[in-house]
Design an enzyme around this catalytic site. Structure first.
Site, PDB file in Angstrom:
ATOM      1  N   ALA A 125       0.843  -1.194   0.000  1.00 50.84           N
ATOM      2  CA  ALA A 125       0.000   0.000   0.000  1.00 50.84           C
ATOM      3  C   ALA A 125       0.881   1.249   0.000  1.00 50.84           C
ATOM      4  CB  ALA A 125      -0.913  -0.001   1.222  1.00 50.84           C
ATOM      5  N   GLY A 170       1.040  -5.520   0.974  1.00 47.14           N
ATOM      6  CA  GLY A 170      -0.084  -5.669   0.068  1.00 47.14           C
ATOM      7  C   GLY A 170       0.311  -6.274  -1.267  1.00 47.14           C
ATOM      8  N   GLU A 173       0.127  -9.879  -0.609  1.00 43.41           N
ATOM      9  CA  GLU A 173      -1.293 -10.207  -0.469  1.00 43.41           C
ATOM     10  C   GLU A 173      -1.985 -10.225  -1.831  1.00 43.41           C
ATOM     11  OE1 GLU A 173      -2.785  -8.645   3.803  1.00 43.41           O
ATOM     12  OE2 GLU A 173      -1.918  -7.085   2.544  1.00 43.41           O
ATOM     13  N   GLU A 193       4.244  -5.795   8.049  1.00 41.74           N
ATOM     14  CA  GLU A 193       3.310  -4.884   8.725  1.00 41.74           C
ATOM     15  C   GLU A 193       3.517  -4.771  10.236  1.00 41.74           C
ATOM     16  OE1 GLU A 193       1.210  -5.941   4.869  1.00 41.74           O
ATOM     17  OE2 GLU A 193       2.497  -6.950   6.328  1.00 41.74           O
TER      18      GLU A 193
END
Length: 319
Positions: A125, A170, A173, A193
């Site tokens: 992100a 992300g 992910e 994270e």
């Protein structure tokens, strides 16, 4: 497309924009009913030609349809070099629009997801953008990110992530949301994270342990440790490991094989595997039976039998 968890006595499994299957463990009966996607009537913000190139205004996301011997293969590309493909609000919206377009494309057979930015698949992100968000805005963005990755996961088409370079947070992910993953020898994976005092919020805590096991997933998430391509392959995080720079070539090779199979059969196989793995074995058998029922009455099944008898290659049309 929405695929709902099959739990309880009466369950509906939606297969796409036109079909859904009702499961009833009590009667074993299966019925189909039409359903239309709420996104089917949207006007796409891109210039869309007949099987041509679809590109967003900022060129952060592009979707192209290959032709010739590669017809049916769609290539979804990330191109935000200045941010190492970090996903911001605008890029996320474009990505979701691309998924909507793919789901509505009857000619699409398989999707390859890759980056055109050297050395980077996706850095996660956009934290610079996130820093400016309020708590409410950050929560809303993460919810949207999770929803979009889930849309990718349940796309009726098979998806292949071709990973070169960094896939962090992300970015990992995103790759986990695809059906298959291929990486080059210099790829790096990680979920960092917890080092930022947060947790993976776009499916990482759920998809990673289901793929590589709970203990290994916990170790990677608790420590935020990055792993290289060899370790990713040994963990089962990727299906194929190639020489650096060859992940897309391998993905294309695999996509060509998949695109030559019966399209409806591929769709039903994906539904049977994904939904069946979420329930007990008996319920999974019901799902398999229902999906088999869909291919049993297809024209493609008859074409496959005819081609076998006539010793020729089948011509499947997805019906």
């Amino acid at each position: 497309m929405a695929l709902r968890r099959c739990a309880g006595i009466h369950r509906r499994l939606r297969l796409g924009f036109s079909d859904s299957i009702d499961f009833s463990s009590a009667s074993g009966r299966i019925s189909t009913a039409g359903s239309r996607s709420p996104c089917a009537a949207r006007r796409w913000p891109w210039g869309i030609g007949a099987r041509g190139l679809f590109v967003d205004a900022a060129d952060q996301v592009s979707l192209s349809a290959l032709s010739g011997s590669e017809e049916g293969i769609m290539v979804l590309e990330l191109n935000r070099a200045e941010a190492k493909n970090a996903i911001g609000v605008d890029m996320l919206g474009k990505f979701q629009s691309a998924l909507d377009r793919l789901q509505d494309d009857d000619a699409a057979r398989v999707v390859i997801l890759r980056s055109v930015v050297p050395g980077v698949f996706c850095a996660g992100a956009d934290l610079k953008e996130r820093k400016k968000m309020s708590v409410f805005e950050a929560q809303k963005f993460v919810t949207s990110l999770r929803s979009t990755f889930s849309s990718l996961e349940v796309l009726s088409l098979p998806t292949i992530a071709a990973v070169e370079g960094v896939a962090l947070g992300g970015g990992l992910e995103l790759a986990l949301s695809c059906d298959l993953r291929i990486c080059g020898a210099e790829a790096t994976f990680g979920l960092p994270e917890t080092g930022l005092a947060i947790i993976p919020g776009a499916g990482g805590t759920q998809r990673l342990p289901r793929l590589i096991g709970r203990s290994r997933a916990k170790e990677l998430i608790f420590t935020g440790r990055r792993i290289g391509a060899d370790e990713a392959k040994s963990y089962g995080l990727v299906e194929y490991l190639t020489a650096a720079g060859d992940a897309y070539r391998k993905a294309l090779e695999l996509a060509k094989i998949i695109s030559n199979q019966g399209p409806l059969a591929i769709k039903m196989a994906k539904v049977a595997i994904d939904r069946g793995s979420e329930v007990d074995a008996a319920s999974g058998m019901e799902i398999e039976e229902a999906c088999y029922g869909q291919v049993l009455k297809s024209k493609d099944r008859l074409e496959g039998l005819a081609a076998f008898a006539e010793k020729r290659s089948p011509v499947y049309r997805g019906d």
